[in-house]
Design a protein around this motif. Structure first.
Motif, PDB file in Angstrom:
ATOM      1  N   GLY A  96       0.786  -1.234   0.000  1.00 33.73           N
ATOM      2  CA  GLY A  96       0.000   0.000   0.000  1.00 33.73           C
ATOM      3  C   GLY A  96       0.814   1.278   0.000  1.00 33.73           C
ATOM      4  N   GLY A  97       2.142   1.188  -0.149  1.00 37.12           N
ATOM      5  CA  GLY A  97       2.936   2.399  -0.320  1.00 37.12           C
ATOM      6  C   GLY A  97       3.822   2.818   0.829  1.00 37.12           C
ATOM      7  N   PHE A  98       3.821   2.075   1.939  1.00 36.34           N
ATOM      8  CA  PHE A  98       4.726   2.406   3.036  1.00 36.34           C
ATOM      9  C   PHE A  98       6.169   2.156   2.586  1.00 36.34           C
ATOM     10  CE2 PHE A  98       0.925   2.704   5.216  1.00 36.34           C
ATOM     11  CZ  PHE A  98       1.034   2.813   6.588  1.00 36.34           C
ATOM     12  N   THR A  99       7.097   2.924   3.126  1.00 38.09           N
ATOM     13  CA  THR A  99       8.510   2.751   2.765  1.00 38.09           C
ATOM     14  C   THR A  99       9.293   2.039   3.860  1.00 38.09           C
ATOM     15  OG1 THR A  99       9.035   4.959   3.633  1.00 38.09           O
ATOM     16  CG2 THR A  99       8.527   4.786   1.277  1.00 38.09           C
ATOM     17  N   SER A 100       8.653   1.765   4.976  1.00 35.27           N
ATOM     18  CA  SER A 100       9.308   1.107   6.107  1.00 35.27           C
ATOM     19  C   SER A 100       8.251   0.394   6.934  1.00 35.27           C
ATOM     20  CB  SER A 100      10.041   2.154   6.964  1.00 35.27           C
ATOM     21  OG  SER A 100      10.606   1.583   8.121  1.00 35.27           O
ATOM     22  N   VAL A 101       8.585  -0.785   7.446  1.00 34.63           N
ATOM     23  CA  VAL A 101       7.651  -1.498   8.321  1.00 34.63           C
ATOM     24  C   VAL A 101       8.413  -2.070   9.504  1.00 34.63           C
ATOM     25  CG1 VAL A 101       6.015  -2.115   6.491  1.00 34.63           C
ATOM     26  CG2 VAL A 101       7.886  -3.692   7.049  1.00 34.63           C
ATOM     27  N   MET A 102       7.702  -2.200  10.616  1.00 40.46           N
ATOM     28  CA  MET A 102       8.245  -2.900  11.768  1.00 40.46           C
ATOM     29  C   MET A 102       7.480  -4.198  11.936  1.00 40.46           C
ATOM     30  SD  MET A 102       7.926  -2.231  15.807  1.00 40.46           S
ATOM     31  CE  MET A 102       8.860  -3.234  16.976  1.00 40.46           C
ATOM     32  N   ILE A 103       8.214  -5.289  12.063  1.00 43.24           N
ATOM     33  CA  ILE A 103       7.589  -6.551  12.429  1.00 43.24           C
ATOM     34  C   ILE A 103       7.985  -6.826  13.874  1.00 43.24           C
ATOM     35  CG2 ILE A 103       9.512  -7.827  11.323  1.00 43.24           C
ATOM     36  CD1 ILE A 103       5.857  -9.035  11.987  1.00 43.24           C
ATOM     37  N   ASP A 104       7.010  -6.855  14.747  1.00 47.42           N
ATOM     38  CA  ASP A 104       7.262  -7.045  16.174  1.00 47.42           C
ATOM     39  C   ASP A 104       7.003  -8.495  16.543  1.00 47.42           C
ATOM     40  OD1 ASP A 104       7.487  -7.028  18.881  1.00 47.42           O
ATOM     41  OD2 ASP A 104       5.933  -5.518  19.261  1.00 47.42           O
ATOM     42  N   GLY A 105       8.071  -9.289  16.508  1.00 53.72           N
ATOM     43  CA  GLY A 105       7.959 -10.688  16.901  1.00 53.72           C
ATOM     44  C   GLY A 105       8.463 -10.936  18.300  1.00 53.72           C
ATOM     45  N   SER A 106       8.528  -9.871  19.110  1.00 56.26           N
ATOM     46  CA  SER A 106       9.136  -9.986  20.440  1.00 56.26           C
ATOM     47  C   SER A 106       8.353 -10.880  21.397  1.00 56.26           C
ATOM     48  CB  SER A 106       9.310  -8.593  21.057  1.00 56.26           C
ATOM     49  OG  SER A 106       8.066  -7.941  21.229  1.00 56.26           O
ATOM     50  N   LYS A 107       7.067 -11.117  21.105  1.00 56.09           N
ATOM     51  CA  LYS A 107       6.283 -11.977  21.992  1.00 56.09           C
ATOM     52  C   LYS A 107       6.550 -13.454  21.732  1.00 56.09           C
ATOM     53  CE  LYS A 107       2.184 -12.030  18.995  1.00 56.09           C
ATOM     54  NZ  LYS A 107       0.760 -11.625  18.905  1.00 56.09           N
ATOM     55  N   HIS A 108       7.228 -13.745  20.629  1.00 53.42           N
ATOM     56  CA  HIS A 108       7.517 -15.131  20.257  1.00 53.42           C
ATOM     57  C   HIS A 108       8.857 -15.582  20.827  1.00 53.42           C
ATOM     58  CE1 HIS A 108       4.121 -15.006  17.545  1.00 53.42           C
ATOM     59  NE2 HIS A 108       4.641 -13.984  16.883  1.00 53.42           N
ATOM     60  N   SER A 109       9.140 -16.849  20.702  1.00 52.41           N
ATOM     61  CA  SER A 109      10.462 -17.359  21.058  1.00 52.41           C
ATOM     62  C   SER A 109      11.504 -16.732  20.137  1.00 52.41           C
ATOM     63  CB  SER A 109      10.499 -18.881  20.917  1.00 52.41           C
ATOM     64  OG  SER A 109      10.424 -19.258  19.551  1.00 52.41           O
ATOM     65  N   PHE A 110      12.761 -16.805  20.528  1.00 51.33           N
ATOM     66  CA  PHE A 110      13.840 -16.241  19.724  1.00 51.33           C
ATOM     67  C   PHE A 110      13.829 -16.835  18.318  1.00 51.33           C
ATOM     68  CE2 PHE A 110      18.460 -16.169  18.538  1.00 51.33           C
ATOM     69  CZ  PHE A 110      18.576 -14.793  18.412  1.00 51.33           C
ATOM     70  N   ALA A 111      13.701 -18.137  18.211  1.00 54.48           N
ATOM     71  CA  ALA A 111      13.701 -18.798  16.908  1.00 54.48           C
ATOM     72  C   ALA A 111      12.502 -18.383  16.064  1.00 54.48           C
ATOM     73  CB  ALA A 111      13.714 -20.313  17.092  1.00 54.48           C
ATOM     74  N   ASP A 112      11.326 -18.299  16.675  1.00 49.54           N
ATOM     75  CA  ASP A 112      10.129 -17.914  15.929  1.00 49.54           C
ATOM     76  C   ASP A 112      10.175 -16.439  15.532  1.00 49.54           C
ATOM     77  OD1 ASP A 112       9.176 -20.467  16.094  1.00 49.54           O
ATOM     78  OD2 ASP A 112       7.769 -20.071  17.742  1.00 49.54           O
ATOM     79  N   TYR A 154      14.385  -7.000  29.236  1.00 56.71           N
ATOM     80  CA  TYR A 154      15.433  -6.241  28.565  1.00 56.71           C
ATOM     81  C   TYR A 154      15.981  -7.044  27.384  1.00 56.71           C
ATOM     82  CZ  TYR A 154      15.643  -3.048  32.586  1.00 56.71           C
ATOM     83  OH  TYR A 154      15.349  -2.130  33.554  1.00 56.71           O
ATOM     84  N   THR A 155      16.526  -6.344  26.434  1.00 57.49           N
ATOM     85  CA  THR A 155      17.188  -6.997  25.317  1.00 57.49           C
ATOM     86  C   THR A 155      18.470  -7.679  25.807  1.00 57.49           C
ATOM     87  OG1 THR A 155      16.323  -5.403  23.738  1.00 57.49           O
ATOM     88  CG2 THR A 155      18.288  -6.619  23.076  1.00 57.49           C
ATOM     89  N   ASP A 156      18.693  -8.887  25.348  1.00 53.78           N
ATOM     90  CA  ASP A 156      19.909  -9.624  25.660  1.00 53.78           C
ATOM     91  C   ASP A 156      20.950  -9.332  24.580  1.00 53.78           C
ATOM     92  OD1 ASP A 156      21.945 -11.375  26.207  1.00 53.78           O
ATOM     93  OD2 ASP A 156      20.694 -13.179  26.227  1.00 53.78           O
ATOM     94  N   PRO A 157      22.028  -8.598  24.902  1.00 55.76           N
ATOM     95  CA  PRO A 157      23.033  -8.270  23.892  1.00 55.76           C
ATOM     96  C   PRO A 157      23.658  -9.488  23.236  1.00 55.76           C
ATOM     97  CG  PRO A 157      23.338  -6.915  25.847  1.00 55.76           C
ATOM     98  CD  PRO A 157      22.343  -7.973  26.206  1.00 55.76           C
ATOM     99  N   ASN A 158      23.629 -10.625  23.936  1.00 54.99           N
ATOM    100  CA  ASN A 158      24.216 -11.836  23.373  1.00 54.99           C
ATOM    101  C   ASN A 158      23.439 -12.370  22.172  1.00 54.99           C
ATOM    102  OD1 ASN A 158      26.369 -12.144  25.314  1.00 54.99           O
ATOM    103  ND2 ASN A 158      24.809 -12.748  26.798  1.00 54.99           N
ATOM    104  N   GLN A 159      22.225 -11.878  21.967  1.00 56.87           N
ATOM    105  CA  GLN A 159      21.391 -12.381  20.876  1.00 56.87           C
ATOM    106  C   GLN A 159      21.389 -11.469  19.647  1.00 56.87           C
ATOM    107  OE1 GLN A 159      17.542 -12.729  22.870  1.00 56.87           O
ATOM    108  NE2 GLN A 159      17.860 -14.922  23.180  1.00 56.87           N
ATOM    109  N   VAL A 160      21.875 -10.252  19.773  1.00 58.65           N
ATOM    110  CA  VAL A 160      21.645  -9.275  18.705  1.00 58.65           C
ATOM    111  C   VAL A 160      22.380  -9.609  17.410  1.00 58.65           C
ATOM    112  CG1 VAL A 160      21.081  -7.420  20.313  1.00 58.65           C
ATOM    113  CG2 VAL A 160      23.454  -7.701  19.551  1.00 58.65           C
ATOM    114  N   GLU A 161      23.616 -10.082  17.516  1.00 57.30           N
ATOM    115  CA  GLU A 161      24.372 -10.368  16.291  1.00 57.30           C
ATOM    116  C   GLU A 161      23.714 -11.484  15.490  1.00 57.30           C
ATOM    117  OE1 GLU A 161      28.970  -9.849  17.230  1.00 57.30           O
ATOM    118  OE2 GLU A 161      27.856 -10.648  18.960  1.00 57.30           O
TER     119      GLU A 161
END
Length: 311
Positions: A96-112, A154-161
């Motif tokens: 529909g014309g957006f130039t950026s989207v956020m997908i918020d999967g934070s409620k899921h497991s890390f793998a999902d 909190y975000t776990d820095p060990n997962q970000v990379e």
């Protein structure tokens, strides 16, 4: 000038030690207040739309409002989906014309979270759209996002990379102590963001744009005006602006602001209706609300984000 992505914005912001404001929009007056302020101080902009805003104003109306703002101001403006909860809404906004989207999967497991985010990234990048992902969960309530303090993390820095490498996201929202809504902290507590987490994330992801959600300061002036004109916002507490300024000088390239816009608009409308009880012309009270939004955004750009005169 057409709508732009955030790629160049974030590169310049990271190198310049400032952040771009991502302001939530819901109607014409809010769009006008934000963009008029940004034009006066020559700031790039991200206008973002939540799922709730799309339900309220409808996708087509919001697109035309934002397109009109681009034409009117000539500013580089990105249109962003805030907190897309699944592939379907992200796809609808991309198509529909957006130039950026956020997908918020934070409620899921890390793998999902990785799997869902990668699915959105693959589709978005095929269409020239950038994607923001999220690791960690912010507490608070904003439209369809409702996370209790017990479920936040909190975000776990060990997962970000691994997350960035596996998904291909273009920016990453992290949880370092901000919160959605106007009641971010308990009364009597001293708000303090976890800059140690931010520093470690930026060390592991050098040059990569980081995003802060839930970053409204709950400006006391507007809270006081609302309460003085019949409101009941007792104990509303936001993120200290000096801490947001510090984050903007670090790796944070995008700072989301929604609650402060609602407070500013509501303060203006309430004050005008109390001052003119017999008035019933929406143009009268909405005009005041729009001005309050404009004043707020200009102050944020100049005194918090540091993105003024960057166009």
């Amino acid at each position: 000038m057409p709508l732009v992505t955030t790629t160049e914005m974030f590169q310049k912001a990271y190198e310049g030690g400032y952040a771009i404001g991502a302001f939530n929009v819901n109607n014409m007056e809010i769009v006008q207040g934000i963009t008029e302020a940004a034009k006066e101080v020559s700031s790039p902009l991200i206008l973002q739309v939540s799922a709730g805003a799309r339900k309220y104003a409808k996708h087509g109306y919001l697109m035309k409002l934002v397109e009109a703002a681009v034409e009117d101001t000539g500013l580089p403006i990105a249109l962003h989906l805030d907190h897309g909860e699944d592939f379907a809404i992200c796809k609808a906004c991309i198509d529909g014309g957006f130039t950026s989207v956020m997908i918020d999967g934070s409620k899921h497991s890390f793998a999902d979270n990785i799997a869902l985010t990668r699915q959105v990234v693959e589709y978005a990048h095929q269409h020239g759209v950038v994607v923001e992902g999220e690791l960690g969960r912010l507490a608070g309530i904003e439209d369809d996002v409702n996370v209790s303090a017990e479920d936040s993390s909190y975000t776990d820095p060990n997962q970000v990379e691994e997350f960035v490498r596996a998904t291909g996201v273009d920016s990453l929202a992290i949880a370092i102590g901000t919160s959605h809504g106007a009641y971010k902290f308990k009364p009597g507590t001293k708000p303090q963001l976890r800059f140690d987490i931010l520093e470690e994330v930026s060390r592991r992801l050098p040059g990569f744009p980081i995003v802060l959600h839930g970053a409204s300061s709950v400006v006391p002036h507007y809270v006081e005006l609302i309460n003085a004109n019949g409101g009941q916002l007792k104990d509303a507490i936001g993120v200290p602006e000096d801490q947001l300024r510090q984050a903007a000088k670090m790796a944070v390239c995008k700072i989301n602001i929604d609650s402060d816009l609602r407070l500013a608009m509501t303060a203006g409308v309430r004050q005008q209706l109390m001052a003119d009880p017999a008035g019933f012309d929406p143009r009268g009270y909405l005009k005041v609300g729009r001005q309050y939004v404009k004043d707020l955004v200009k102050d944020k750009i100049v005194n918090v984000l540091g993105s003024d005169h960057k166009v």
